[in-house]
Design a protein around this motif. Structure first.
Motif: not given
Length: 260
Positions: A32-33, A147-149, A158-159
């Motif tokens: 989420k960041l 960040n592809k989870g 995070p990205h």
């Protein structure tokens, strides 16, 4: 999360790197960041430093979260802990030594790159900087880390996105305000988060829960429209002991004792 820098000489990239690393390691769901770095200097050295920092982040972020590190800017962490604490577990000592060794290698890479123009080579990733003019160039937006989870949350980073906005002669760029506007537009298209955290390149997060603290203010109002901006005064390190100019704002840092 927005980080702004403008000059790799006045603001050495290793400072920006430490700020970015402290933000990438905050206690908040990594998916989420997103951290956007605005580089008004259009510097290949700054971009190179962030690319290398993203690699180091893959071990730094999990280390911080696993061992609940309080200050997550490496240069401050290792300044306060120049030697590995021997009262910690063998696992901690092993990881601490590896982390410090890798951080010193990161610093050396950035230092070496700063001594030679384009020492990192004009690969496809860096070719856009080959003939760039600092005050006359098209926009550069590069996703350094996505960040592809697919990584467990405790190890996720995070990205990280690099942005150098378009500059043209005789067109006013409005300094930092202009950079912030571009970051807002770029992030709106790419990640579109409802909240923004803005820091200068030399203002690392000295508390891993900084995002949660800010959210408490923003979401704690009776009407969310009543709270749109939260600011906290800086706390300076390596300042004069007696703080003659009152830069530390110590009165705002004091914890109110419990009345119970």
């Amino acid at each position: 999360m927005f980080v702004t820098t403008a000059d790799p000489e006045l603001e050495p990239p290793i400072i920006t790197v430490n700020t970015v690393l402290s933000l990438l390691a905050v206690d908040y769901p990594a998916n989420k960041l997103a951290c956007y770095v605005s580089d008004d200097g259009a510097s290949p050295l700054t971009f190179f430093s962030l690319v290398e920092a993203s690699k180091f982040a893959q071990i730094w972020v999990p280390f911080c979260k696993k061992f609940d590190v309080a200050v997550r800017a490496p240069f401050r962490y290792f300044h306060a802990n120049p030697a590995c604490p021997h009262d910690r577990s063998l696992e901690f000592q092993h990881e601490w030594n590896k982390i410090k060794d890798d951080y010193l290698k990161l610093c050396a890479k950035i230092e070496d790159a700063s001594k030679e123009s384009m020492a990192f080579g004009l690969t496809a990733q860096f070719s856009v900087f080959s003939k760039i003019k600092r005050r006359d160039h098209s926009s550069i937006v590069k996703v350094i880390w996505e960040n592809k989870g697919t990584i467990p949350e405790e190890d996720a980073v995070p990205h990280l996105i690099y942005v150098s906005r378009e500059k043209r002669p005789k067109i006013h760029h409005h300094h930092k305000a202009g950079a912030m506007n571009v970051l807002t537009r770029a992030s709106g298209v790419m990640t579109n988060a409802p909240f923004m955290l803005n820091v200068d390149c030399d203002c690392f997060a000295n508390d891993p829960k900084v995002v949660l603290h800010a959210m408490c203010f923003l979401l704690g109002a009776e009407d969310e429209k009543d709270a749109g901006f939260v600011q906290f005064p800086q706390s300076f390190y390596s300042s004069l002991e007696d703080d003659p100019y009152g830069n530390q704002f110590k009165i705002t840092m004091r914890v109110r004792p419990s009345l119970s």
